[in-house]
Design a protein around this motif. Structure first.
Motif, PDB file in Angstrom:
ATOM      1  N   GLN A   1       2.374   9.961  -4.953  1.00 28.61           N
ATOM      2  CA  GLN A   1       3.069  11.142  -4.462  1.00 28.61           C
ATOM      3  C   GLN A   1       4.179  11.567  -5.424  1.00 28.61           C
ATOM      4  OE1 GLN A   1       4.691  10.513  -0.558  1.00 28.61           O
ATOM      5  NE2 GLN A   1       5.416  12.602  -0.347  1.00 28.61           N
TER       6      GLN A   1
ATOM      7  N   ARG B   1       1.183   4.263  -2.680  1.00 31.69           N
ATOM      8  CA  ARG B   1       0.948   5.660  -2.283  1.00 31.69           C
ATOM      9  C   ARG B   1       2.140   6.543  -2.675  1.00 31.69           C
ATOM     10  NH1 ARG B   1      -3.588   4.895   0.163  1.00 31.69           N
ATOM     11  NH2 ARG B   1      -3.900   3.368   1.785  1.00 31.69           N
TER      12      ARG B   1
ATOM     13  N   SER C   1       0.843  -1.203   0.000  1.00 35.85           N
ATOM     14  CA  SER C   1       0.000   0.000   0.000  1.00 35.85           C
ATOM     15  C   SER C   1       0.876   1.250   0.000  1.00 35.85           C
ATOM     16  CB  SER C   1      -0.936   0.022   1.214  1.00 35.85           C
ATOM     17  OG  SER C   1      -1.878  -1.021   1.140  1.00 35.85           O
ATOM     18  N   GLU C   2       1.920   1.243   0.820  1.00 33.90           N
ATOM     19  CA  GLU C   2       2.820   2.394   0.903  1.00 33.90           C
ATOM     20  C   GLU C   2       3.560   2.620  -0.416  1.00 33.90           C
ATOM     21  OE1 GLU C   2       4.643   5.761   2.443  1.00 33.90           O
ATOM     22  OE2 GLU C   2       2.865   4.668   3.085  1.00 33.90           O
TER      23      GLU C   2
ATOM     24  N   CYS D   1     -13.678   1.969   7.598  1.00 30.83           N
ATOM     25  CA  CYS D   1     -12.239   2.098   7.788  1.00 30.83           C
ATOM     26  C   CYS D   1     -11.688   0.708   8.106  1.00 30.83           C
ATOM     27  CB  CYS D   1     -11.913   3.102   8.882  1.00 30.83           C
ATOM     28  SG  CYS D   1     -12.436   2.580  10.513  1.00 30.83           S
TER      29      CYS D   1
ATOM     30  N   TRP E   1      -6.223   5.007  -4.543  1.00 28.66           N
ATOM     31  CA  TRP E   1      -6.943   6.165  -4.024  1.00 28.66           C
ATOM     32  C   TRP E   1      -6.697   6.284  -2.526  1.00 28.66           C
ATOM     33  CZ3 TRP E   1      -9.174   9.562  -7.235  1.00 28.66           C
ATOM     34  CH2 TRP E   1      -9.454   9.148  -8.532  1.00 28.66           C
ATOM     35  N   PRO E   2      -6.893   7.487  -1.943  1.00 28.31           N
ATOM     36  CA  PRO E   2      -6.653   7.662  -0.500  1.00 28.31           C
ATOM     37  C   PRO E   2      -7.501   6.742   0.387  1.00 28.31           C
ATOM     38  CG  PRO E   2      -6.828   9.805  -1.572  1.00 28.31           C
ATOM     39  CD  PRO E   2      -7.194   8.760  -2.607  1.00 28.31           C
ATOM     40  N   ASP E   3      -8.709   6.367  -0.074  1.00 27.35           N
ATOM     41  CA  ASP E   3      -9.583   5.513   0.749  1.00 27.35           C
ATOM     42  C   ASP E   3      -9.406   4.027   0.439  1.00 27.35           C
ATOM     43  OD1 ASP E   3     -10.730   5.483  -1.775  1.00 27.35           O
ATOM     44  OD2 ASP E   3     -12.772   5.753  -1.057  1.00 27.35           O
TER      45      ASP E   3
END
Length: 169
Positions: free
Chosen positions: A33, A29, A25-26, A155, A50-52
């Motif tokens: 970025q 992300r 996931s990182e 979440c 996506w952020p979610d």
């Protein structure tokens, strides 16, 4: 089903829990970025996280499986969409492409309209089809990756999700 039949069925069921893959996931992300910082766009057909969303995985101890059922618990009214990736994605070598996402996604939701109407709902045909596709892919994969999209109040801490199989031949 008699009590002894139910116990025999449960003893013959393999339940696998989806586990988060924070490292993957990182990495995804950081890709988003990096593109933003350089003012670049994604590759044609590339699927960004996506952020979610987060990447989850299933590890298969055995390959010959038949789909049985999903167990999804949402701790509060919310929505969870699970999208599987195909066997063509090797996350350590390539970016995720939209063509590597399997359809249909499994969508689960929980809405409390009145105290008697609780529990997790889903699109039954879609979740069964996805479960069967996962069982098919388990024949050739020892691990499989999924995108979990958390929506409408969902979440990671509020989700308990597993999929059950019976050993096949």
């Amino acid at each position: 089903m008699s009590h002894s039949s139910l116990l025999a069925f449960m003893a013959n069921t393999l339940e696998l829990h989806f586990g988060p893959d924070p490292q993957l996931s990182e990495v995804m992300r950081l890709r988003v970025q990096s593109l933003q910082q350089r003012g670049q766009k994604r590759q044609d057909g590339e699927r960004l996280l996506w952020p979610d969303e987060a990447v989850y995985r299933l590890d298969f101890a055995q390959q010959s499986l038949r789909f049985s059922h999903w167990t999804v618990r949402l701790a509060r009214p919310s929505r969870l969409a699970i999208t599987a990736t195909s066997q063509l994605w090797t996350p350590d070598l390539t970016h995720l492409m939209t063509r590597q996402l399997l359809e249909p996604s499994a969508v689960f939701w929980s809405v409390v309209r009145n105290p008697r109407q609780t529990g997790t709902k889903c699109y039954e045909a879609d979740v069964c089809e996805l479960g069967e596709r996962i069982a098919e892919l388990a024949k050739v994969r020892k691990v499989m990756y999924f995108l979990f999209a958390f929506g409408e109040g969902c979440c990671p801490d509020a989700v308990d999700c597993s999929i059950a199989f019976t050993p096949g031949s």
